[in-house]
Design an enzyme around this catalytic site. Structure first.
Site, short mmCIF file in Angstrom:
data_model
loop_
_atom_site.label_atom_id
_atom_site.label_comp_id
_atom_site.label_asym_id
_atom_site.label_seq_id
_atom_site.Cartn_x
_atom_site.Cartn_y
_atom_site.Cartn_z
N GLU A 75 -3.48 12.60 51.43
CA GLU A 75 -3.53 13.53 50.32
C GLU A 75 -2.93 12.79 49.12
O GLU A 75 -1.84 12.24 49.22
CB GLU A 75 -2.69 14.78 50.64
CG GLU A 75 -2.80 15.78 49.51
CD GLU A 75 -1.95 17.03 49.70
OE1 GLU A 75 -1.37 17.24 50.78
OE2 GLU A 75 -1.88 17.79 48.72
N ARG A 135 4.13 10.14 65.01
CA ARG A 135 4.35 9.56 63.69
C ARG A 135 5.54 8.61 63.76
O ARG A 135 6.37 8.67 64.65
CB ARG A 135 4.56 10.64 62.64
CG ARG A 135 5.79 11.49 62.82
CD ARG A 135 5.72 12.76 61.98
NE ARG A 135 5.84 12.50 60.54
CZ ARG A 135 4.89 12.82 59.65
NH1 ARG A 135 3.79 13.39 60.03
NH2 ARG A 135 5.07 12.58 58.38
N LYS A 154 6.70 12.60 51.75
CA LYS A 154 6.37 12.33 50.34
C LYS A 154 7.07 13.31 49.42
O LYS A 154 7.48 12.95 48.32
CB LYS A 154 4.85 12.43 50.15
CG LYS A 154 4.13 11.16 50.54
CD LYS A 154 2.64 11.26 50.24
CE LYS A 154 1.94 12.09 51.28
NZ LYS A 154 0.49 12.14 51.12
P1 ATP Z 1 4.20 13.19 54.44
O1 ATP Z 1 4.67 14.26 55.36
O2 ATP Z 1 5.02 11.96 54.45
O3 ATP Z 1 3.92 13.68 53.07
P2 ATP Z 1 1.54 13.54 55.18
O4 ATP Z 1 1.14 13.58 56.60
O5 ATP Z 1 1.62 14.84 54.44
O6 ATP Z 1 2.86 12.71 55.07
P3 ATP Z 1 -0.94 12.52 54.31
O7 ATP Z 1 -1.28 11.98 52.99
O8 ATP Z 1 -1.52 13.81 54.72
O9 ATP Z 1 0.63 12.60 54.35
O10 ATP Z 1 -1.14 11.44 55.44
C1 ATP Z 1 -2.27 10.65 55.58
C2 ATP Z 1 -2.31 10.15 57.01
O11 ATP Z 1 -1.13 9.41 57.30
C3 ATP Z 1 -2.36 11.31 57.97
O12 ATP Z 1 -3.35 11.02 58.95
C4 ATP Z 1 -1.00 11.34 58.57
O13 ATP Z 1 -1.03 11.83 59.87
C5 ATP Z 1 -0.55 9.88 58.49
N1 ATP Z 1 0.90 9.78 58.42
C6 ATP Z 1 1.72 10.37 57.54
N2 ATP Z 1 3.02 10.10 57.82
C7 ATP Z 1 3.01 9.31 58.91
C8 ATP Z 1 4.03 8.70 59.71
N3 ATP Z 1 5.32 8.84 59.42
N4 ATP Z 1 3.66 7.94 60.76
C9 ATP Z 1 2.36 7.78 61.05
N5 ATP Z 1 1.34 8.33 60.36
C10 ATP Z 1 1.66 9.09 59.30
MG MG Z 2 0.07 16.14 54.29
#
Ligand code: ATP
Ligand code: MG
Length: 566
Positions: free
Chosen positions: A39, A264, A274
């Site tokens: 995102e 994760r 984020k």
């Molecule tokens: P955050 O919670 O840090 O904002 P998010 O999952 O909301 O992360 P996205 O932009 O939706 O962020 O993530 C893009 C991809 O990266 C998704 O497939 C998510 O599962 C993966 N991802 C995010 N954080 C991690 C992590 N700590 N370890 C492994 N994969 C991750």
């Molecule tokens: Mg997200």
């Protein structure tokens, strides 16, 4: 093969085991197509690097493709700045998603049509409950939910209301489109989840074209389907969304990818969300997303991490089905190992103490050969000037040294790296009693580092020639947080309470060997005995060199643990 090993004899991670099984079963016609779906609501962090390496890695390994798709369904938090930074970070990490620019927002029209199809199949309805009532009707983990009073609207009425939602006839939040599934399901995600909401917000790509936006759960699976993704790899928190992912695709009777969840990445001394990283930036705890203390890719890059080191880190930690926390030291080790092979060695003095070689002629210089990288014979040698006035590290002198201190002290002799044996004869202090100069003699017969008479010295220290030295600022970093798990605070507060007040130490009067005068932003070096450093890409210029320490030479964390007897 699906026996847990691959054709090179290496072991498969569990995602690859699933992929190989699907290939063996002929599912998806032997194709492998993954995607990385960020995102664009912030900069990527090291956790994303793990997901990127996994998604692009699996695609590459099986001759498939990995899409980069922006999951941009939440216009209030998203921006083009983030889109561009994400593309830049992925490229820097060494991955290529091809020519296509993919955005969930490009599918808004198609997603709308899918929603209408669900209504026509009596699998979705427009609901007038407020957000609060919707929550109340949902029930809890231990009690079933109740049906919305709007659940049994006719198809015609629903189609019309949904069209009116799109046309902007209702205020924000006044109505939603919901899936008609099961208000008594033990899985709360299946209790008639919201698929669309009314929200007047300008989208970074579609502008004001839409005032209804699909929810993640409705956009994600359908986007995977449109792109004919085979394996939709996501993190564990989506495991209990999978039944909804599957329900939507089955209800629409469209191409159905397979969702696989992995754990994760969590890391000690680090926060990874984020939203929270954005707070650190906004609240001024760091200088920006690219602050070298941030776990962001752009921060790690500015800190001196290499793409190779991040990829090998991801390889080392592997892919698991259960959440765990990786030691920050593992990440540091990955860059240490890589830079050990590739970074040229130089001499730099961070906290200078003047040394006068009283028996060295004034105004003269002797050039000495220094090895550029003992790990890389191709790297050759360079010459460093030795002269009457030098600088050494303040720490390398003690007036009253303890037994194990093998560096310089009154009456002691040590080796100056690549140069001579040097003996300290006199200590000069200022009025306050601080040591400001050492008066020493060198032994010209020890050129190259050994004495013809066979006498030995116990210590070797680095130095620079005062007249030839280049001045620079050097920034030393410690963990941004002082506790291993910053989100668990004894006082019951948040991570803000666990910020490390000494995470940045700026040394503004450092002296470097003259070869560094031409160092360019982004160039990496080993400062002998001090660690790996990079010329800062933001604040460094020809008039003012600035270096960041990437990492120390040894893992001081491991050393402390050993001392504690752990
Ligand atoms: P955050 O919670 O840090 O904002 P998010 O999952 O909301 O992360 P996205 O932009 O939706 O962020 O993530 C893009 C991809 O990266 C998704 O497939 C998510 O599962 C993966 N991802 C995010 N954080 C991690 C992590 N700590 N370890 C492994 N994969 C991750
Ligand atoms: Mg997200």
């Amino acid at each position: 093969m699906s026996d847990g090993s691959d054709s090179d004899g290496g072991s498969l991670n569990f995602v690859e085991v699933h992929v190989e099984k699907d290939l063996a079963d002929g599912r998806f016609d032997g194709r492998v197509q993954t995607r990385f779906p960020p995102e664009p609501n912030g900069y990527l962090h090291i956790g994303h690097a793990k997901s990127i390496c996994l998604n692009f890695g699996v695609a590459k390994k099986y001759g498939g493709k990995c899409n980069l798709r922006f999951d941009d369904t939440n216009p209030t938090k998203e921006s083009t700045e983030y889109v561009e930074s994400i593309q830049d970070d992925i490229r820097w990490l060494g991955f290529d998603w091809g020519e296509e620019q993919l955005f969930a927002s490009d599918y808004f029209e198609q997603l709308y049509a899918f929603a209408v199809q669900l209504i026509e199949k009596e699998k979705a309805y427009v609901c007038d409950l407020t957000a609060e009532d919707t929550r109340e009707y949902r029930g809890t983990l231990t009690t079933a939910g109740r049906n919305s009073p709007y659940r049994d609207r006719s198809v015609e009425e629903n189609v019309e209301l949904f069209a009116s939602m799109r046309a902007g006839e209702f205020p924000d939040g006044s109505r939603t489109l919901r899936a008609r599934i099961d208000m008594a399901s033990p899985n709360l995600n299946l209790r008639d989840p919201v698929l669309y909401r009314i929200m007047r917000a300008t989208h970074h790509r579609t502008g004001d074209e839409w005032c209804i936006y699909p929810m993640y759960d409705f956009a994600h699976g359908q986007s995977d389907s449109i792109e004919r993704i085979t394996h939709s790899i996501c993190t564990l928190e989506f495991e209990n969304h999978r039944p909804l992912y599957d329900w939507c695709l089955d209800a629409l009777e469209i191409y159905h990818p397979r969702q696989i969840e992995f754990a994760r990445l969590n890391m000690t001394y680090t926060i990874m969300s984020k939203r929270k990283l954005l707070e650190l930036v906004r609240d001024g705890h760091v200088t920006g997303w690219n602050d070298p203390r941030m776990p962001t890719i752009i921060g790690l890059r500015r800190r001196g991490y290499t793409p190779e080191s991040l990829r090998s880190f991801c390889e080392t930690i592997g892919v698991a089905k259960f959440n765990s926390t990786i030691e920050r030291g593992v990440l540091e080790n990955s860059v240490r190992e890589h830079l050990n092979k590739v970074a040229p060695r130089v001499m730099a003095v961070l906290r200078p103490l003047k040394v006068v070689i009283t028996n060295f002629p004034e105004g003269e210089t002797e050039l000495l050969d220094a090895v550029n990288n003992p790990e890389d014979p191709q790297a050759g040698t360079r010459q460093v000037p030795f002269s009457r006035e030098l600088y050494i590290e303040r720490d390398d002198f003690m007036e009253d040294p303890p037994k194990k201190f093998f560096r310089l002290g009154p009456g002691r002799e040590v080796r100056f790296r690549y140069a001579f044996f040097v003996k300290c004869n006199e200590v000069v202090k200022d009025e306050s009693g601080e040591v400001v100069e050492l008066r020493c003699t060198y032994d010209p017969a020890t050129r190259g580092g050994s004495a013809p008479d066979g006498r030995k010295v116990k210590g070797t220290i680095h130095w620079v020639s005062a007249a030839d030295a280049v001045s620079a600022e050097v920034r030393l970093y410690d963990h941004l947080f002082r506790t291993e798990n910053p989100e668990a605070s004894e006082e019951g507060g948040g991570y803000q309470e666990n910020l490390n007040p000494t995470s940045l130490e700026t040394l503004s009067d450092c002296r470097l060997e003259p070869s560094l005068a031409v160092a360019e932003p982004g160039q990496r070096f080993q400062f002998e005995r001090l660690g790996y450093f990079i010329v800062d890409s933001v604040d460094s210029s020809a008039d003012g060199l600035v270096f960041n320490r990437t990492v120390t030479l040894r893992d001081s964390w491991a050393k402390i643990q050993r001392r504690k007897g752990k």
